[in-house]
Design a protein around this motif. Structure first.
Motif, PDB file in Angstrom:
ATOM      1  N   GLY A 130       0.802  -1.212   0.000  1.00  0.00           N
ATOM      2  CA  GLY A 130       0.000   0.000   0.000  1.00  0.00           C
ATOM      3  C   GLY A 130       0.836   1.264   0.000  1.00  0.00           C
ATOM      4  O   GLY A 130       0.512   2.239  -0.689  1.00  0.00           O
ATOM      5  N   THR A 131       1.917   1.268   0.771  1.00  0.00           N
ATOM      6  CA  THR A 131       2.788   2.448   0.811  1.00  0.00           C
ATOM      7  C   THR A 131       3.439   2.677  -0.540  1.00  0.00           C
ATOM      8  O   THR A 131       3.537   3.815  -1.019  1.00  0.00           O
ATOM      9  N   LEU A 133       2.287   1.816  -3.473  1.00  0.00           N
ATOM     10  CA  LEU A 133       1.267   2.321  -4.393  1.00  0.00           C
ATOM     11  C   LEU A 133       0.991   3.796  -4.145  1.00  0.00           C
ATOM     12  O   LEU A 133       0.830   4.581  -5.084  1.00  0.00           O
ATOM     13  N   ARG A 134       0.922   4.184  -2.875  1.00  0.00           N
ATOM     14  CA  ARG A 134       0.676   5.588  -2.555  1.00  0.00           C
ATOM     15  C   ARG A 134       1.824   6.474  -3.018  1.00  0.00           C
ATOM     16  O   ARG A 134       1.611   7.533  -3.614  1.00  0.00           O
ATOM     17  N   VAL A 135       3.038   6.032  -2.769  1.00  0.00           N
ATOM     18  CA  VAL A 135       4.208   6.823  -3.144  1.00  0.00           C
ATOM     19  C   VAL A 135       4.331   6.915  -4.668  1.00  0.00           C
ATOM     20  O   VAL A 135       4.581   7.995  -5.218  1.00  0.00           O
ATOM     21  N   GLY A 138       1.211   8.817  -6.049  1.00  0.00           N
ATOM     22  CA  GLY A 138       1.296  10.208  -5.618  1.00  0.00           C
ATOM     23  C   GLY A 138       2.358  10.988  -6.365  1.00  0.00           C
ATOM     24  O   GLY A 138       2.162  12.168  -6.692  1.00  0.00           O
ATOM     25  N   VAL A 202       3.928  13.215  -0.115  1.00  0.00           N
ATOM     26  CA  VAL A 202       3.267  11.979  -0.536  1.00  0.00           C
ATOM     27  C   VAL A 202       4.281  10.864  -0.747  1.00  0.00           C
ATOM     28  O   VAL A 202       3.924   9.683  -0.774  1.00  0.00           O
ATOM     29  N   GLN A 203       5.558  11.213  -0.859  1.00  0.00           N
ATOM     30  CA  GLN A 203       6.606  10.215  -1.052  1.00  0.00           C
ATOM     31  C   GLN A 203       7.139   9.654   0.268  1.00  0.00           C
ATOM     32  O   GLN A 203       7.924   8.708   0.256  1.00  0.00           O
ATOM     33  N   THR A 205       7.719   7.619   3.612  1.00  0.00           N
ATOM     34  CA  THR A 205       7.395   6.249   4.010  1.00  0.00           C
ATOM     35  C   THR A 205       7.586   5.996   5.497  1.00  0.00           C
ATOM     36  O   THR A 205       7.163   4.959   5.997  1.00  0.00           O
ATOM     37  N   SER A 214       0.250  15.506   6.438  1.00  0.00           N
ATOM     38  CA  SER A 214       0.146  14.108   6.056  1.00  0.00           C
ATOM     39  C   SER A 214       0.354  14.000   4.548  1.00  0.00           C
ATOM     40  O   SER A 214       0.180  14.984   3.810  1.00  0.00           O
ATOM     41  N   PRO A 215       0.738  12.821   4.030  1.00  0.00           N
ATOM     42  CA  PRO A 215       1.053  12.695   2.603  1.00  0.00           C
ATOM     43  C   PRO A 215      -0.036  13.203   1.666  1.00  0.00           C
ATOM     44  O   PRO A 215       0.234  13.996   0.759  1.00  0.00           O
ATOM     45  N   TRP A 216      -1.285  12.752   1.865  1.00  0.00           N
ATOM     46  CA  TRP A 216      -2.334  13.165   0.939  1.00  0.00           C
ATOM     47  C   TRP A 216      -2.745  14.615   1.151  1.00  0.00           C
ATOM     48  O   TRP A 216      -3.120  15.314   0.202  1.00  0.00           O
TER      49      TRP A 216
END
Length: 242
Positions: A130-131, A133-135, A138, A202-203, A205, A214-216
């Protein structure tokens, strides 16, 4: 809208500049990330396994921004904007079509660049994590948003050289100022509002609690910059003579 999209797509691919800039985005992003991966090892438990593979985004955003600027300011310098607005009198449609085409081509180039960077840097992250995919997602979205920010700035400023200076200043100058300022409070404020410092959270971890945003939420700040620039650009395009 369909005719406007087709026209913008045709204009994009009938000149040499956009192809070179998209290639530059890919090469710059992968090249810097590969160089970072060659000198940075991730042997410790607290090391960020994705960090070296993503550093190239900081350089790859520059060609994306320049491409966005040239999509509209180039028409002002050549006088083509009058033909464009004659063919599509609804000016907001013109800007919307440019934004859609720009977002599409930058998203494709950014996907190649980000995935290629992670591979070139030899990252050890799991693709389905999941991390990861988000990174990854994003970072691609961040490059698209920077391009849209550049398009909005160019619609307001119109001059190519000035527009490039403004957008690169917005992206790269904020982090420099934050480092120069000695007050931790104002450093954190600048990190929260700067399009690059906020967007690239967003990068992250690890140690998410220590981030300014927060990232988002950080990526949302960059989206806010892009949206504000596009709205301003649309208003200027609508009310000012070509």
């Amino acid at each position: 809208m369909r005719a406007a999209l087709r026209a913008e797509w045709t204009k994009l691919w009938t000149v040499a500049g956009p192809c070179g800039l998209l290639l530059g985005l890919i090469v710059a992003t992968i090249g810097l990330s590969a160089a970072a991966g060659a000198v940075v090892t991730c042997a410790s438990a607290g090391c960020d396994p994705l960090g070296p593979g993503l550093v190239g985004v900081r350089l790859g955003q520059a060609p994306a921004a320049v491409l966005a600027v040239l999509m509209i300011s180039g028409e002002y310098s050549s006088g083509l904007i009058r033909t464009t607005l004659t063919a599509v009198p609804r000016r907001p449609v013109v800007l919307a079509a440019k934004a859609v085409v720009l977002a599409g081509v930058v998203a494709v180039a950014a996907t190649i660049a980000v995935l290629g960077s992670l591979a070139a840097a030899g990252t050890t992250a799991r693709p389905g994590d999941g991390t990861t995919l988000r990174v990854t997602g994003g970072s691609i979205l961040y490059l698209v948003l920077i391009a849209l920010l550049g398009l909005g700035v160019a619609a307001v400023v119109r001059d190519s050289a000035t527009s490039v200076g403004v957008i690169l200043g917005l992206v790269y100058l904020f982090p420099v100022i934050a480092q120069v300022i000695g007050d931790p409070h104002w450093q954190r404020v600048l990190q929260r509002i700067a399009p690059m410092s906020a967007g690239l959270t967003v990068q992250a971890t690890g140690d998410l609690g220590g981030l300014p945003l927060s990232p988002w939420a950080g990526l949302a700040v960059t989206a806010g910059w892009a949206a504000a620039a596009l709205v301003a650009g649309g208003l200027v395009l609508h009310f000012r003579d070509a």
